[in-house]
Design a protein around this motif. Structure first.
Motif, PDB file in Angstrom:
ATOM      1  N   PHE A  88       0.765  -1.234   0.140  1.00 58.47           N
ATOM      2  CA  PHE A  88       0.071  -0.068   0.063  1.00 58.47           C
ATOM      3  C   PHE A  88       0.814   1.362   0.070  1.00 58.47           C
ATOM      4  N   SER A  89       0.038   2.531  -0.164  1.00 54.73           N
ATOM      5  CA  SER A  89       0.866   3.508  -0.204  1.00 54.73           C
ATOM      6  C   SER A  89       0.425   4.443   0.733  1.00 54.73           C
ATOM      7  N   CYS A  90       1.321   5.325   1.515  1.00 56.12           N
ATOM      8  CA  CYS A  90       0.989   6.161   2.818  1.00 56.12           C
ATOM      9  C   CYS A  90       1.712   7.234   2.933  1.00 56.12           C
ATOM     10  N   ASN A  91       1.484   8.580   3.120  1.00 55.97           N
ATOM     11  CA  ASN A  91       2.250   9.528   3.285  1.00 55.97           C
ATOM     12  C   ASN A  91       2.725   9.999   4.999  1.00 55.97           C
ATOM     13  N   VAL A  92       1.778   9.617   5.788  1.00 58.62           N
ATOM     14  CA  VAL A  92       1.935   9.842   7.011  1.00 58.62           C
ATOM     15  C   VAL A  92       1.156   8.826   7.954  1.00 58.62           C
ATOM     16  N   PHE A  93       1.865   8.562   9.285  1.00 54.15           N
ATOM     17  CA  PHE A  93       1.242   8.046  10.079  1.00 54.15           C
ATOM     18  C   PHE A  93       1.000   8.961  11.533  1.00 54.15           C
ATOM     19  N   ILE A  94      -0.364   9.032  12.029  1.00 51.89           N
ATOM     20  CA  ILE A  94      -0.390   9.925  13.302  1.00 51.89           C
ATOM     21  C   ILE A  94      -0.947   9.138  14.345  1.00 51.89           C
ATOM     22  N   ASN A  95      -0.123   9.362  15.356  1.00 54.04           N
ATOM     23  CA  ASN A  95      -0.572   8.511  16.563  1.00 54.04           C
ATOM     24  C   ASN A  95      -1.924   9.175  17.106  1.00 54.04           C
ATOM     25  N   GLY A  96      -2.949   8.105  17.179  1.00 58.74           N
ATOM     26  CA  GLY A  96      -4.287   8.463  17.876  1.00 58.74           C
ATOM     27  C   GLY A  96      -5.509   8.828  16.797  1.00 58.74           C
ATOM     28  N   GLU A  97      -4.902   8.778  15.482  1.00 57.12           N
ATOM     29  CA  GLU A  97      -5.743   9.055  14.192  1.00 57.12           C
ATOM     30  C   GLU A  97      -5.833   7.990  13.245  1.00 57.12           C
ATOM     31  N   MET A 153     -10.461   3.067  12.618  1.00 61.31           N
ATOM     32  CA  MET A 153     -11.474   4.239  12.365  1.00 61.31           C
ATOM     33  C   MET A 153     -11.859   4.534  13.528  1.00 61.31           C
ATOM     34  N   LYS A 154     -11.993   3.521  14.605  1.00 67.04           N
ATOM     35  CA  LYS A 154     -12.487   4.179  15.793  1.00 67.04           C
ATOM     36  C   LYS A 154     -11.161   4.113  17.064  1.00 67.04           C
ATOM     37  N   GLY A 155     -10.873   5.189  17.374  1.00 69.10           N
ATOM     38  CA  GLY A 155      -9.777   5.404  18.300  1.00 69.10           C
ATOM     39  C   GLY A 155      -8.151   5.582  17.579  1.00 69.10           C
ATOM     40  N   GLY A 156      -8.137   5.395  16.324  1.00 77.69           N
ATOM     41  CA  GLY A 156      -7.045   5.674  15.549  1.00 77.69           C
ATOM     42  C   GLY A 156      -5.832   4.635  16.027  1.00 77.69           C
ATOM     43  N   ILE A 157      -4.792   4.866  15.382  1.00 79.23           N
ATOM     44  CA  ILE A 157      -3.795   3.791  15.461  1.00 79.23           C
ATOM     45  C   ILE A 157      -2.749   4.304  16.217  1.00 79.23           C
ATOM     46  N   ARG A 158      -1.750   3.227  16.668  1.00 82.25           N
ATOM     47  CA  ARG A 158      -0.434   3.645  17.361  1.00 82.25           C
ATOM     48  C   ARG A 158       0.494   2.971  16.590  1.00 82.25           C
ATOM     49  N   TYR A 159       1.887   3.565  16.747  1.00 81.77           N
ATOM     50  CA  TYR A 159       2.980   2.933  15.736  1.00 81.77           C
ATOM     51  C   TYR A 159       4.209   3.036  16.689  1.00 81.77           C
ATOM     52  N   GLU A 160       5.045   2.236  16.256  1.00 88.99           N
ATOM     53  CA  GLU A 160       6.306   2.147  16.863  1.00 88.99           C
ATOM     54  C   GLU A 160       7.215   1.835  15.530  1.00 88.99           C
ATOM     55  N   LYS A 161       8.530   2.670  15.418  1.00 88.20           N
ATOM     56  CA  LYS A 161       9.191   2.368  14.520  1.00 88.20           C
ATOM     57  C   LYS A 161      10.673   1.679  14.788  1.00 88.20           C
ATOM     58  N   SER A 162      11.108   1.086  14.024  1.00 90.56           N
ATOM     59  CA  SER A 162      12.346   0.174  14.408  1.00 90.56           C
ATOM     60  C   SER A 162      13.268   0.325  13.058  1.00 90.56           C
ATOM     61  N   HIS A 163      14.549   0.377  13.145  1.00 90.45           N
ATOM     62  CA  HIS A 163      15.645   0.076  12.137  1.00 90.45           C
ATOM     63  C   HIS A 163      15.858  -1.156  11.774  1.00 90.45           C
ATOM     64  N   PRO A 164      16.559  -1.476  10.474  1.00 94.99           N
ATOM     65  CA  PRO A 164      16.787  -2.924  10.192  1.00 94.99           C
ATOM     66  C   PRO A 164      18.054  -3.321  10.908  1.00 94.99           C
TER      67      PRO A 164
END
Length: 201
Positions: free
Chosen positions: A160-169, A190-201
């Motif tokens: 998929f394609s995506c430009n931005v990840f926003i915590n809580g959206e 859709m309800k409550g948004g997402i939470r993300y964590e980023k890690s490097h390879p």
């Protein structure tokens, strides 16, 4: 402009208000609108916050990046005002401070800007209710591939394609490709948004 918008401005001052609106948007997202990637990013965050879709070309016209003889539509102005927390463009104009005091507008929540914050092969783990977990890897050019998932419709190998990840959206995935289906758009959290964590390879 609507009648209410016209009442908020005096003849000949529209351009000044458009510039003020653009500056307020840039302040809100901590980003200057210069490149195509900047405008694609803004399209996504506007849609995330307002559920209104403005095209990058429409935004470029307002920012003066594309020559146009047309004034911005009331819908464009009202959507940007809504993005900033106002009911409409007239409300935005009426609430701007006098003098040199900068306007106070909502700032974009903690987020990852794909164009600036993520490198190729970085991995992002996404969480959203109820109990959804999805691991994705960045391929470059705003493209991601799902590497693992739990309790979601997303499957390993999906892209998929995506430009931005926003915590809580909510997270809006564009051109989601799954085996045996034409590309489609999909919303995570859709309800409550997402939470993300980023890690490097």
């Amino acid at each position: 402009m609507t009648k209410q918008d016209k009442e908020a401005t005096n003849p000949g001052e529209e351009t000044q208000w458009y510039e003020t609106l653009c500056m307020a948007v840039e302040q809100s997202i901590h980003r200057k609108m210069i490149t195509q990637a900047d405008f694609d990013f803004l399209v996504d965050v506007i849609y995330t916050r307002t559920h209104e879709l403005l095209s990058a070309t429409t935004l470029k016209r307002l920012w003066g990046k594309v020559q146009s003889d047309y004034a911005p539509s009331a819908r464009t102005l009202n959507t940007l005002a809504l993005f900033l927390g106002y009911s409409d463009f007239g409300g935005f104009c009426q609430h701007q401070p006098k003098g040199d005091t900068p306007p106070s507008n909502p700032v974009l929540s903690e987020h990852l800007d794909v164009d600036k914050d993520i490198n190729i092969d970085d991995e992002i783990t996404l969480y959203w209710a109820p109990g959804r977990v999805c691991h994705v890897r960045y391929l470059g050019n705003f493209q991601f591939v799902v590497t693992a998932s739990e309790m979601t419709r997303l499957q390993p190998g999906d892209t998929f394609s995506c430009n931005v990840f926003i915590n809580g959206e909510p997270l809006y995935l564009k051109n989601l490709c799954q085996a045996g289906r034409p590309p489609f758009n999909y919303v995570c959290g859709m309800k409550g948004g997402i939470r993300y964590e980023k890690s490097h390879p």
